[in-house]
Motif scaffolding. Structure first.
Motif, PDB file in Angstrom:
ATOM      1  N   GLN A 341      31.371  32.308  46.955  1.00 27.84           N
ATOM      2  CA  GLN A 341      31.498  33.294  48.037  1.00 27.84           C
ATOM      3  C   GLN A 341      30.511  32.983  49.172  1.00 27.84           C
ATOM      4  O   GLN A 341      30.845  33.094  50.357  1.00 27.84           O
ATOM      5  CB  GLN A 341      31.270  34.709  47.496  1.00 27.84           C
ATOM      6  N   GLU A 342      29.308  32.562  48.791  1.00 31.43           N
ATOM      7  CA  GLU A 342      28.319  32.186  49.811  1.00 31.43           C
ATOM      8  C   GLU A 342      28.865  31.037  50.681  1.00 31.43           C
ATOM      9  O   GLU A 342      28.741  31.058  51.911  1.00 31.43           O
ATOM     10  CB  GLU A 342      27.020  31.744  49.136  1.00 31.43           C
ATOM     11  N   ALA A 343      29.471  30.058  50.013  1.00 31.65           N
ATOM     12  CA  ALA A 343      30.043  28.927  50.762  1.00 31.65           C
ATOM     13  C   ALA A 343      31.176  29.401  51.662  1.00 31.65           C
ATOM     14  O   ALA A 343      31.320  28.952  52.804  1.00 31.65           O
ATOM     15  CB  ALA A 343      30.534  27.856  49.790  1.00 31.65           C
ATOM     16  N   GLY A 344      31.981  30.322  51.154  1.00 31.07           N
ATOM     17  CA  GLY A 344      33.087  30.859  51.943  1.00 31.07           C
ATOM     18  C   GLY A 344      32.582  31.621  53.158  1.00 31.07           C
ATOM     19  O   GLY A 344      33.052  31.410  54.290  1.00 31.07           O
ATOM     20  N   ILE A 345      31.621  32.497  52.949  1.00 31.58           N
ATOM     21  CA  ILE A 345      31.100  33.311  54.064  1.00 31.58           C
ATOM     22  C   ILE A 345      30.468  32.397  55.123  1.00 31.58           C
ATOM     23  O   ILE A 345      30.630  32.613  56.325  1.00 31.58           O
ATOM     24  CB  ILE A 345      30.091  34.367  53.545  1.00 31.58           C
ATOM     25  N   LEU A 427      37.780  39.755  58.133  1.00 31.25           N
ATOM     26  CA  LEU A 427      38.506  39.253  56.972  1.00 31.25           C
ATOM     27  C   LEU A 427      37.691  39.434  55.707  1.00 31.25           C
ATOM     28  O   LEU A 427      36.464  39.596  55.761  1.00 31.25           O
ATOM     29  CB  LEU A 427      38.859  37.773  57.159  1.00 31.25           C
ATOM     30  N   THR A 428      38.387  39.411  54.590  1.00 30.33           N
ATOM     31  CA  THR A 428      37.681  39.472  53.318  1.00 30.33           C
ATOM     32  C   THR A 428      37.386  38.051  52.856  1.00 30.33           C
ATOM     33  O   THR A 428      38.144  37.124  53.137  1.00 30.33           O
ATOM     34  CB  THR A 428      38.517  40.160  52.226  1.00 30.33           C
ATOM     35  N   VAL A 429      36.278  37.908  52.152  1.00 28.95           N
ATOM     36  CA  VAL A 429      36.001  36.654  51.431  1.00 28.95           C
ATOM     37  C   VAL A 429      35.814  37.055  49.977  1.00 28.95           C
ATOM     38  O   VAL A 429      34.871  37.784  49.651  1.00 28.95           O
ATOM     39  CB  VAL A 429      34.758  35.936  51.997  1.00 28.95           C
ATOM     40  N   GLU A 430      36.748  36.637  49.124  1.00 31.91           N
ATOM     41  CA  GLU A 430      36.824  37.205  47.784  1.00 31.91           C
ATOM     42  C   GLU A 430      37.226  36.200  46.708  1.00 31.91           C
ATOM     43  O   GLU A 430      38.266  36.345  46.076  1.00 31.91           O
ATOM     44  CB  GLU A 430      37.806  38.369  47.772  1.00 31.91           C
ATOM     45  N   PRO A 431      36.393  35.187  46.491  1.00 35.40           N
ATOM     46  CA  PRO A 431      36.737  34.256  45.418  1.00 35.40           C
ATOM     47  C   PRO A 431      36.609  34.934  44.057  1.00 35.40           C
ATOM     48  O   PRO A 431      35.912  35.937  43.905  1.00 35.40           O
ATOM     49  CB  PRO A 431      35.687  33.158  45.577  1.00 35.40           C
ATOM     50  N   GLY A 432      37.290  34.349  43.087  1.00 32.86           N
ATOM     51  CA  GLY A 432      37.188  34.876  41.733  1.00 32.86           C
ATOM     52  C   GLY A 432      37.466  33.804  40.705  1.00 32.86           C
ATOM     53  O   GLY A 432      38.011  32.741  41.016  1.00 32.86           O
ATOM     54  N   LEU A 433      37.038  34.090  39.480  1.00 36.87           N
ATOM     55  CA  LEU A 433      37.396  33.251  38.329  1.00 36.87           C
ATOM     56  C   LEU A 433      37.906  34.184  37.238  1.00 36.87           C
ATOM     57  O   LEU A 433      37.279  35.221  36.959  1.00 36.87           O
ATOM     58  CB  LEU A 433      36.177  32.481  37.808  1.00 36.87           C
ATOM     59  N   TYR A 434      39.028  33.798  36.657  1.00 41.21           N
ATOM     60  CA  TYR A 434      39.683  34.688  35.698  1.00 41.21           C
ATOM     61  C   TYR A 434      40.114  33.871  34.484  1.00 41.21           C
ATOM     62  O   TYR A 434      40.936  32.969  34.613  1.00 41.21           O
ATOM     63  CB  TYR A 434      40.911  35.348  36.338  1.00 41.21           C
ATOM     64  N   PHE A 435      39.552  34.215  33.356  1.00 36.09           N
ATOM     65  CA  PHE A 435      39.931  33.541  32.110  1.00 36.09           C
ATOM     66  C   PHE A 435      40.720  34.535  31.266  1.00 36.09           C
ATOM     67  O   PHE A 435      40.142  35.490  30.710  1.00 36.09           O
ATOM     68  CB  PHE A 435      38.673  33.044  31.382  1.00 36.09           C
ATOM     69  N   GLN A 436      42.040  34.295  31.220  1.00 39.68           N
ATOM     70  CA  GLN A 436      42.905  35.253  30.522  1.00 39.68           C
ATOM     71  C   GLN A 436      42.548  35.314  29.035  1.00 39.68           C
ATOM     72  O   GLN A 436      42.103  34.328  28.439  1.00 39.68           O
ATOM     73  CB  GLN A 436      44.379  34.840  30.680  1.00 39.68           C
ATOM     74  N   ALA A 437      42.777  36.479  28.451  1.00 39.36           N
ATOM     75  CA  ALA A 437      42.435  36.689  27.040  1.00 39.36           C
ATOM     76  C   ALA A 437      43.212  35.744  26.123  1.00 39.36           C
ATOM     77  O   ALA A 437      42.767  35.437  25.013  1.00 39.36           O
ATOM     78  CB  ALA A 437      42.705  38.140  26.656  1.00 39.36           C
ATOM     79  N   ASP A 438      44.372  35.266  26.609  1.00 41.79           N
ATOM     80  CA  ASP A 438      45.193  34.395  25.750  1.00 41.79           C
ATOM     81  C   ASP A 438      45.221  32.948  26.254  1.00 41.79           C
ATOM     82  O   ASP A 438      46.144  32.199  25.960  1.00 41.79           O
ATOM     83  CB  ASP A 438      46.625  34.947  25.650  1.00 41.79           C
ATOM     84  N   ASP A 439      44.201  32.575  27.006  1.00 39.33           N
ATOM     85  CA  ASP A 439      44.152  31.206  27.554  1.00 39.33           C
ATOM     86  C   ASP A 439      43.498  30.273  26.541  1.00 39.33           C
ATOM     87  O   ASP A 439      42.266  30.263  26.373  1.00 39.33           O
ATOM     88  CB  ASP A 439      43.366  31.207  28.875  1.00 39.33           C
ATOM     89  N   LEU A 440      44.328  29.491  25.872  1.00 37.38           N
ATOM     90  CA  LEU A 440      43.826  28.617  24.802  1.00 37.38           C
ATOM     91  C   LEU A 440      43.149  27.366  25.351  1.00 37.38           C
ATOM     92  O   LEU A 440      42.590  26.590  24.588  1.00 37.38           O
ATOM     93  CB  LEU A 440      44.979  28.228  23.872  1.00 37.38           C
ATOM     94  N   THR A 441      43.171  27.164  26.672  1.00 32.61           N
ATOM     95  CA  THR A 441      42.577  25.946  27.237  1.00 32.61           C
ATOM     96  C   THR A 441      41.087  26.120  27.553  1.00 32.61           C
ATOM     97  O   THR A 441      40.454  25.191  28.038  1.00 32.61           O
ATOM     98  CB  THR A 441      43.310  25.505  28.525  1.00 32.61           C
ATOM     99  N   VAL A 442      40.576  27.300  27.328  1.00 29.43           N
ATOM    100  CA  VAL A 442      39.129  27.502  27.585  1.00 29.43           C
ATOM    101  C   VAL A 442      38.460  27.926  26.282  1.00 29.43           C
ATOM    102  O   VAL A 442      39.123  28.474  25.385  1.00 29.43           O
ATOM    103  CB  VAL A 442      38.885  28.577  28.678  1.00 29.43           C
ATOM    104  N   PRO A 443      37.147  27.660  26.151  1.00 28.46           N
ATOM    105  CA  PRO A 443      36.458  28.095  24.926  1.00 28.46           C
ATOM    106  C   PRO A 443      36.645  29.596  24.702  1.00 28.46           C
ATOM    107  O   PRO A 443      36.743  30.360  25.663  1.00 28.46           O
ATOM    108  CB  PRO A 443      34.991  27.766  25.215  1.00 28.46           C
ATOM    109  N   GLU A 454      33.908  40.462  46.517  1.00 27.81           N
ATOM    110  CA  GLU A 454      34.672  40.567  47.764  1.00 27.81           C
ATOM    111  C   GLU A 454      33.885  41.347  48.803  1.00 27.81           C
ATOM    112  O   GLU A 454      33.432  42.460  48.547  1.00 27.81           O
ATOM    113  CB  GLU A 454      36.008  41.275  47.492  1.00 27.81           C
ATOM    114  N   ASP A 455      33.756  40.730  49.962  1.00 27.79           N
ATOM    115  CA  ASP A 455      33.066  41.392  51.080  1.00 27.79           C
ATOM    116  C   ASP A 455      33.917  41.326  52.335  1.00 27.79           C
ATOM    117  O   ASP A 455      34.835  40.509  52.437  1.00 27.79           O
ATOM    118  CB  ASP A 455      31.689  40.755  51.309  1.00 27.79           C
ATOM    119  N   ASP A 456      33.574  42.190  53.286  1.00 29.89           N
ATOM    120  CA  ASP A 456      34.349  42.324  54.522  1.00 29.89           C
ATOM    121  C   ASP A 456      33.532  41.742  55.668  1.00 29.89           C
ATOM    122  O   ASP A 456      32.480  42.268  56.020  1.00 29.89           O
ATOM    123  CB  ASP A 456      34.682  43.803  54.748  1.00 29.89           C
ATOM    124  N   ILE A 457      34.031  40.649  56.206  1.00 28.77           N
ATOM    125  CA  ILE A 457      33.237  39.817  57.106  1.00 28.77           C
ATOM    126  C   ILE A 457      33.815  39.869  58.521  1.00 28.77           C
ATOM    127  O   ILE A 457      34.980  39.527  58.746  1.00 28.77           O
ATOM    128  CB  ILE A 457      33.238  38.342  56.610  1.00 28.77           C
TER     129      ILE A 457
END
Ligand code: GLY
Ligand code: MN
Ligand code: MN
Length: 488
Positions: A341-345, A427-443, A454-457
């Motif tokens: 988000q810092e990089a985005g802002i 504009l908003t700057v709102e990066p995210g990371l989401y690891f689904q509960a059923d995502d077998l590709t992550v630990p 998310e912030d309003d810039i």
């Protein structure tokens, strides 16, 4: 709620204007009562009203619109009430286009710009005060006795700085009128029906696109409103932190209700359905059911915004450790999103391509995902080229913000996503990371963790200003803030 006096048959109510109804149609209304209700009411007409605060701005907006469509009649409706069930309605929210151009929010209102000479003459068509003579004010469900006093047409003129006429005469007048006309669609079926053989979808779309693009750069009034929305929203987030123990004892609904209280007290409403997503719900981007458990040790992703009384909304997300402290893994993921988000802002400044903030944030997130070993043996460039990070970043990094949470949505690609930033854009700057509960590709320990910040810039002359900066974002500052707020 009380039930309205209704005619004996619904057909009669639909077909007969009130003034033609017989008192006998209303059970329990004697001729004497009907006569009695006609008189004995004070004259409450207001005089010498000051124009609304944004009157000069709405006039400028209408002037710009006029210049874009010379010689054409322009019709911009506020919209009508929508039935929720039987005789109850959803709360009314005027169309963005109508409110933007008039500063008014009255249901059934219609702004018409009539070509005159080099420009246009604006008229706002409104429902006048309820008639006392024909019983409308107390026998009609939309009469003032039931729903509250309206402004008279003369009062509306003084407030809005626009001549006002009776909207009940508009549809017939539009049917009769000749010459080119464009209308904003989707808000008022009656007006659309009156114009059906005079408008084309293509020409109406050009009007919609113009009104979206006109709002890309905010004027001083709009910036002040967005600031107000962000300030109220920050107080709403603080309210939520104060009651997290009550949410733990109940559900996410406690959070939704708490934020809503702030929105209704300080503003008009929430600008969109609050996302109160605890634990694994945080990985559902638009989790608005808000009926889940709130558990210590998990994260709460709260994405919510107060809409001001003039209809400008904030759009802010904080991801908070429910017990006040991030676990090491939660912190690692949170800090990665914060860095993105810092990089985005930092990429938000006048002259920069709109897409730059998204690219900057995505690059940081891709770097983290590679570093954590989630992308096999691919390097960052390859991951970005193939877009593989998007399995976990999911959405764009932001959008324009204003009267609509996803503002200016009808703007053309070349003026919005492929355009450059200008001072006054927000504009908003709102990066995210989401690891689904059923995502077998992550630990396994990543699964069910979702983080968005998310912030309003606001784009300024020399860079940007974070309008929602009063809410801490860095992980240690979030923890310190939560501890302070909980202590009271
Ligand atoms: N709250 C919807 C969004 O962040 O875009
Ligand atoms: Mn957003
Ligand atoms: Mn949001």
């Amino acid at each position: 709620m009380a039930e309205q006096l209704t005619p004996e048959t619904p057909e009669e109510s639909e077909e007969q204007p009130i003034k033609q109804r017989k008192n006998g149609l209303y059970p329990g209304v004697s001729d004497e009562l009907a006569e009695n209700m006609k008189s004995g009411w004070a004259d409450t007409e207001l005089h010498g009203l000051e124009p609304i605060a944004q009157a000069a701005h709405t006039a400028d907006r209408r002037t710009a619109l006029s210049a874009r469509f010379p010689g054409e009649r322009l019709v911009i409706p506020a919209g009508n009430l929508k039935t929720r069930s039987n005789d109850t309605e959803y709360s009314f929210r005027a169309s963005t286009e109508y409110a933007y151009l008039t500063g008014d929010q009255t249901q059934d209102g219609v702004l018409v710009l009539e070509p005159r000479g080099d420009g246009h003459e604006a008229t706002v068509y409104l429902l006048p005060r309820s008639d006392r003579e024909n019983g409308e004010f107390w026998l009609d469900g939309q009469g003032e006795l039931w729903v509250g006093r309206r402004h008279s047409l003369s009062e509306a003129e003084q407030l809005l700085g626009i001549p006002a006429k009776d909207v009940r005469e508009l549809a017939a007048a539009l049917k009769e009128a000749t010459g080119p006309v464009r209308a904003v669609r989707g808000h008022d079926a009656g007006i659309e029906a009156a114009l059906a053989d005079k408008v084309t979808a293509e020409r109406d779309e050009e009007l919609r696109v113009y009104l979206s693009e006109a709002r890309l750069v905010k004027d001083a009034f709009e910036v002040a409103e967005l600031r107000k929305a962000c300030e109220a929203t920050a107080r709403g987030f603080e309210d939520v932190v104060k009651v997290l123990d009550k949410a733990e004892a109940t559900s996410e609904r406690y959070i939704e209700g708490t934020f809503f209280l702030r929105a209704r007290v300080e503003g008009n409403d929430i600008g969109y359905g609050s996302i109160c997503a605890a634990g694994p719900h945080a990985t559902t981007l638009h989790w608005v059911r808000n009926d889940g458990a709130v558990r210590a040790g998990e994260l709460l992703l709260l994405d919510a915004g107060v809409e001001t009384n003039e209809l400008y909304t904030a759009d802010v997300t904080r991801t908070l450790p429910i017990n006040g402290t991030f676990s090491p893994l939660q912190r690692k993921i949170y800090d990665a999103v914060y860095e993105a988000q810092e990089a985005g802002i930092a990429a938000v400044r006048p002259g920069a391509p709109y897409r730059a903030f998204h690219d900057a944030a995505q690059r940081v997130l891709a770097e983290k995902l590679v570093e954590w070993g989630l992308c096999g043996d691919l390097d960052v460039e390859k991951v970005l080229e193939l877009g593989l990070q998007r399995r976990w970043t999911l959405h764009g990094t932001g959008h324009m913000l204003g009267m609509d949470v996803h503002d200016c949505a009808a703007a053309r690609t070349e003026t919005y996503v492929a355009g450059d930033l200008e001072p006054g854009m927000c504009l908003t700057v709102e990066p995210g990371l989401y690891f689904q509960a059923d995502d077998l590709t992550v630990p396994e320990e990543y699964r069910g963790i979702g983080v968005r910040i998310e912030d309003d810039i606001l784009v300024t002359e020399d860079g940007n200003e974070n309008l929602s900066a009063s809410l801490p974002r860095r992980s240690d500052e979030v923890e310190a803030w939560m501890a302070r707020v909980k202590q009271g």
